[in-house]
Scaffold this motif. Structure first.
Motif: not given
Length: 122
Positions: A89-98
């Motif tokens: 749902t957010s770029r921040e979530e995607g960056m954390q997962v990465s």
């Protein structure tokens, strides 16, 4: 990047087994170790081609285990199975997962640690 629940992950792993795709986990292992209420992530990494199976998407899988630990695996799937999955749902979530995908142990490394160095089977 896609976010999935444990039931969806299990279905994807079962489908990968049915299609005899190269990268997958044993669904019994997933059922035993994946947190049923955990959040799991799929990051599309590359296209995989085999003459006997339609084009597949190879994803990095961030898997949340029962005890809250996270491990990384790979999962091959057909694009038609990947596309309808919900996105993060957010770029921040995607960056954390990465960042987590770069740091967490692989399933094999986790098994070796848990088994005290003995050879665990997937």
């Amino acid at each position: 990047m896609k976010v999935i629940d444990a039931a969806s992950l299990l279905r994807l792993e079962e489908r990968a087994c049915e299609l005899n795709l190269n990268q997958r986990l044993d669904p019994a292992w997933v059922l035993e170790h994946a947190a049923p209420d955990g959040v799991h992530y799929l990051w599309p990494a590359l296209w995989n081609y085999r003459p006997d199976v339609p084009r597949q998407l190879r994803c990095e899988l961030l898997l949340t285990l029962h005890a809250g630990e996270r491990v990384m695996s790979l999962l091959d799937m057909l694009p038609d199975d990947f596309i309808p999955l919900p996105r993060v749902t957010s770029r921040e979530e995607g960056m954390q997962v990465s960042r987590l995908l770069d740091r967490v142990p692989t399933v094999r490394e986790w098994l070796l640690r848990e088994d005290g160095g003995s050879s665990g089977q997937l």
